[in-house]
Design a protein around this motif. Structure first.
Motif, PDB file in Angstrom:
ATOM      1  N   GLU A 113      -5.804  -8.817   6.057  1.00 17.07           N
ATOM      2  CA  GLU A 113      -5.268  -9.000   7.407  1.00 17.07           C
ATOM      3  C   GLU A 113      -4.064  -9.930   7.418  1.00 17.07           C
ATOM      4  O   GLU A 113      -3.189  -9.802   8.281  1.00 17.07           O
ATOM      5  N   GLN A 114      -4.003 -10.876   6.503  1.00 18.94           N
ATOM      6  CA  GLN A 114      -2.909 -11.844   6.531  1.00 18.94           C
ATOM      7  C   GLN A 114      -1.769 -11.469   5.594  1.00 18.94           C
ATOM      8  O   GLN A 114      -0.608 -11.450   5.993  1.00 18.94           O
ATOM      9  N   ALA A 115      -2.083 -11.211   4.372  1.00 16.32           N
ATOM     10  CA  ALA A 115      -1.016 -11.004   3.398  1.00 16.32           C
ATOM     11  C   ALA A 115      -0.275  -9.701   3.678  1.00 16.32           C
ATOM     12  O   ALA A 115       0.941  -9.629   3.511  1.00 16.32           O
ATOM     13  N   ASN A 116      -1.022  -8.712   4.137  1.00 16.84           N
ATOM     14  CA  ASN A 116      -0.384  -7.473   4.563  1.00 16.84           C
ATOM     15  C   ASN A 116       0.514  -6.911   3.471  1.00 16.84           C
ATOM     16  O   ASN A 116       1.649  -6.537   3.709  1.00 16.84           O
ATOM     17  N   ILE A 117      -0.008  -6.926   2.264  1.00 15.67           N
ATOM     18  CA  ILE A 117       0.823  -6.542   1.121  1.00 15.67           C
ATOM     19  C   ILE A 117       0.799  -5.046   0.852  1.00 15.67           C
ATOM     20  O   ILE A 117       1.469  -4.552  -0.022  1.00 15.67           O
ATOM     21  N   PHE A 118       0.010  -4.327   1.605  1.00 14.18           N
ATOM     22  CA  PHE A 118      -0.057  -2.885   1.371  1.00 14.18           C
ATOM     23  C   PHE A 118       0.479  -2.143   2.599  1.00 14.18           C
ATOM     24  O   PHE A 118       0.495  -2.667   3.701  1.00 14.18           O
ATOM     25  N   GLU A 119       0.902  -0.958   2.373  1.00 18.42           N
ATOM     26  CA  GLU A 119       1.348  -0.113   3.475  1.00 18.42           C
ATOM     27  C   GLU A 119       0.168   0.176   4.409  1.00 18.42           C
ATOM     28  O   GLU A 119      -0.896   0.559   3.944  1.00 18.42           O
ATOM     29  N   PRO A 120       0.336  -0.045   5.698  1.00 21.56           N
ATOM     30  CA  PRO A 120      -0.800   0.128   6.612  1.00 21.56           C
ATOM     31  C   PRO A 120      -1.371   1.538   6.548  1.00 21.56           C
ATOM     32  O   PRO A 120      -0.636   2.519   6.492  1.00 21.56           O
ATOM     33  N   HIS A 121      -2.675   1.615   6.570  1.00 21.04           N
ATOM     34  CA  HIS A 121      -3.342   2.908   6.553  1.00 21.04           C
ATOM     35  C   HIS A 121      -4.753   2.756   7.093  1.00 21.04           C
ATOM     36  O   HIS A 121      -5.250   1.650   7.274  1.00 21.04           O
ATOM     37  N   GLY A 167     -23.833  10.344  -0.764  1.00 22.47           N
ATOM     38  CA  GLY A 167     -22.527  10.895  -1.121  1.00 22.47           C
ATOM     39  C   GLY A 167     -21.541  10.703   0.012  1.00 22.47           C
ATOM     40  O   GLY A 167     -21.924  10.673   1.184  1.00 22.47           O
ATOM     41  N   PHE A 168     -20.278  10.560  -0.324  1.00 27.47           N
ATOM     42  CA  PHE A 168     -19.270  10.342   0.722  1.00 27.47           C
ATOM     43  C   PHE A 168     -17.904  10.815   0.249  1.00 27.47           C
ATOM     44  O   PHE A 168     -17.672  11.025  -0.939  1.00 27.47           O
ATOM     45  N   MET A 169     -17.006  10.965   1.215  1.00 35.57           N
ATOM     46  CA  MET A 169     -15.596  11.106   0.917  1.00 35.57           C
ATOM     47  C   MET A 169     -14.826  10.263   1.924  1.00 35.57           C
ATOM     48  O   MET A 169     -15.355   9.895   2.984  1.00 35.57           O
ATOM     49  N   VAL A 170     -13.612   9.927   1.584  1.00 35.98           N
ATOM     50  CA  VAL A 170     -12.744   9.154   2.477  1.00 35.98           C
ATOM     51  C   VAL A 170     -11.405   9.861   2.588  1.00 35.98           C
ATOM     52  O   VAL A 170     -10.778  10.177   1.570  1.00 35.98           O
ATOM     53  N   ILE A 171     -10.988  10.109   3.823  1.00 37.88           N
ATOM     54  CA  ILE A 171      -9.642  10.601   4.100  1.00 37.88           C
ATOM     55  C   ILE A 171      -8.802   9.389   4.478  1.00 37.88           C
ATOM     56  O   ILE A 171      -9.234   8.532   5.250  1.00 37.88           O
ATOM     57  N   ARG A 172      -7.591   9.319   3.938  1.00 39.03           N
ATOM     58  CA  ARG A 172      -6.697   8.209   4.250  1.00 39.03           C
ATOM     59  C   ARG A 172      -5.554   8.703   5.127  1.00 39.03           C
ATOM     60  O   ARG A 172      -4.969   9.741   4.847  1.00 39.03           O
ATOM     61  N   THR A 173      -5.265   7.981   6.178  1.00 35.55           N
ATOM     62  CA  THR A 173      -4.148   8.318   7.063  1.00 35.55           C
ATOM     63  C   THR A 173      -3.131   7.186   7.017  1.00 35.55           C
ATOM     64  O   THR A 173      -3.461   6.040   7.344  1.00 35.55           O
ATOM     65  N   MET A 174      -1.930   7.479   6.579  1.00 35.71           N
ATOM     66  CA  MET A 174      -0.870   6.475   6.548  1.00 35.71           C
ATOM     67  C   MET A 174      -0.281   6.326   7.958  1.00 35.71           C
ATOM     68  O   MET A 174      -0.442   7.199   8.806  1.00 35.71           O
ATOM     69  N   MET A 175       0.423   5.237   8.191  1.00 35.80           N
ATOM     70  CA  MET A 175       1.006   5.024   9.515  1.00 35.80           C
ATOM     71  C   MET A 175       2.071   6.071   9.833  1.00 35.80           C
ATOM     72  O   MET A 175       2.392   6.305  10.993  1.00 35.80           O
ATOM     73  N   THR A 176       2.605   6.720   8.808  1.00 35.69           N
ATOM     74  CA  THR A 176       3.551   7.809   9.030  1.00 35.69           C
ATOM     75  C   THR A 176       2.847   9.065   9.546  1.00 35.69           C
ATOM     76  O   THR A 176       3.502  10.012   9.969  1.00 35.69           O
ATOM     77  N   GLY A 177       1.509   9.066   9.478  1.00 34.00           N
ATOM     78  CA  GLY A 177       0.749  10.224   9.923  1.00 34.00           C
ATOM     79  C   GLY A 177       0.284  11.099   8.772  1.00 34.00           C
ATOM     80  O   GLY A 177      -0.558  11.970   8.964  1.00 34.00           O
ATOM     81  N   GLU A 178       0.828  10.883   7.589  1.00 35.31           N
ATOM     82  CA  GLU A 178       0.402  11.681   6.431  1.00 35.31           C
ATOM     83  C   GLU A 178      -1.051  11.389   6.083  1.00 35.31           C
ATOM     84  O   GLU A 178      -1.479  10.239   6.106  1.00 35.31           O
ATOM     85  N   GLN A 179      -1.779  12.442   5.725  1.00 35.42           N
ATOM     86  CA  GLN A 179      -3.193  12.299   5.381  1.00 35.42           C
ATOM     87  C   GLN A 179      -3.452  12.870   4.004  1.00 35.42           C
ATOM     88  O   GLN A 179      -2.844  13.856   3.610  1.00 35.42           O
ATOM     89  N   ASP A 180      -4.399  12.252   3.312  1.00 39.67           N
ATOM     90  CA  ASP A 180      -4.832  12.861   2.063  1.00 39.67           C
ATOM     91  C   ASP A 180      -6.322  12.597   1.826  1.00 39.67           C
ATOM     92  O   ASP A 180      -6.905  11.706   2.423  1.00 39.67           O
ATOM     93  N   LEU A 181      -6.875  13.437   0.998  1.00 36.84           N
ATOM     94  CA  LEU A 181      -8.214  13.204   0.464  1.00 36.84           C
ATOM     95  C   LEU A 181      -8.076  12.044  -0.510  1.00 36.84           C
ATOM     96  O   LEU A 181      -7.456  12.171  -1.563  1.00 36.84           O
ATOM     97  N   PHE A 182      -8.627  10.893  -0.144  1.00 39.07           N
ATOM     98  CA  PHE A 182      -8.341   9.669  -0.882  1.00 39.07           C
ATOM     99  C   PHE A 182      -9.386   9.403  -1.963  1.00 39.07           C
ATOM    100  O   PHE A 182      -9.058   9.094  -3.104  1.00 39.07           O
TER     101      PHE A 182
END
Lengths: 158, 158, 158
Positions: free
Chosen positions: B73-81, B105-120
């Motif tokens: 939350e503070q360092a914010n060193i990664f692209e928001p997603h 079992g699980f899967m995670v979809i990642r959504t970038m702030m640009t709107g792009e999504q992928d099977l993460f």
């Protein structure tokens, strides 16, 4: 063989255990989850809509299922990979009175040994599930794939 | 601390709430879902199969989990997603008697702030869940990833 | 119209049946799953966070939902495709007392008639579900998409 109707919860456990066994590559457990004789069929939505009798894979007894597993484990003709099934809730559907008839939407993620992953398959299972001698078994499992493009790629059972 | 065994339904609610908290970016709730001390570990199927003690992430108390959240939350060193977890049913597995031992079992979809999504990510959770003072808590959560390629990309906890 | 609160299991069945009806392209059943008037809204997480009243799709009665279905089935202006919903567990959330208020994470895989598949959408449903004359109905369904990039592509209801 005396067969009974399993409860929805028992049948659901069998459906979840089936997916876990395949995802963990415990493939030898796969044939044991079916009655003998049985029906295991992979087909596509398009084939079913056209009323065609075609199948991408068809096994009607346990020995055929075991052969399939042996081919995978011994011949090793495909690039190693793993599945991850993700399942929807199971819904009751019409079917023979002497089985619990369920439909379950699913998807499969494939992970290659290189680490690459893709959305491999989606579709639904149409199952006839019975209970015999205290075990919950698939008498019939039809895998209806959403896409018609995947046939040659399926090595591990779905 | 007196601990009890939660019911399967209670434990399942905790597993679902955990995913929702992360997907909604309510990350401060994440450490509170664990006992203290605890075990939170991210590893891969390949590492486990080799019997290696390696982890992609390892936290053994709540303070470490809080540090992780603060860094995000503070360092914010990664692209928001954002994440979207999709979960399979939870299955009972062998484990310590004084916890409810579940695999999910699980899967995670990642959504970038640009709107792009992928099977993460995909994989399974191996959990030891207990009840203490009316709360259902993770005493141990091991995240076993299907792929070995993802380690450096995981910022938000899985 | 006398309305009652459905049980969680009844509401869950309605949520699962809704997804199955759309995935099977039984679109005419879709409007019948709502009260009249109703609220069906597709929006995005970003829009909600900004407190904006924008919607990607908004229908507030059954006739509008039927119009939507007719447009899809008759005008045929989009490339044919199918959905496969995959649902998370439904969680109780705060909301009006006279409905069962549930949140359900989901993803949708899209299959084009060419057989190509992609991860099309992810997000969560925020539902107000009631029971009326023995039927379980959506009084309000808000589809909150994780990504903001998808608006023009949604032809079939989510």
């Amino acid at each position: 063989m005396v067969t009974l109707l399993p409860s929805l919860a028992q049948a659901r456990d069998a459906i979840v255990d089936y997916a876990a066994a395949i995802d963990d590559l415990r493939l030898k457990e796969w044939p044991e989850m079916f009655t003998d004789p049985c029906l295991y069929r992979i087909t596509t939505r398009e084939i079913l809509q056209r009323g065609q009798p075609l199948s991408i894979m068809l096994c009607d007894n346990r020995a055929m299922l075991f052969d399939r597993v042996e081919a995978i484990e011994q011949a090793n003709i495909f690039e190693p990979h793993l599945y991850r099934h993700i399942l929807n809730d199971s819904r009751r559907i019409p079917g023979p009175d002497d089985a619990l008839n369920l439909e379950t939407g699913f998807m499969v993620i494939r992970t290659m040994m290189t680490g690459e992953q893709d959305l491999f398959l989606s579709g639904k299972y149409i199952d006839e599930i019975i209970e015999s001698e205290g075990r919950v078994l698939f008498r019939s499992r039809t895998v209806v794939l959403d896409s018609s493009l995947v046939d040659t790629l399926i090595a591990i059972p779905v």
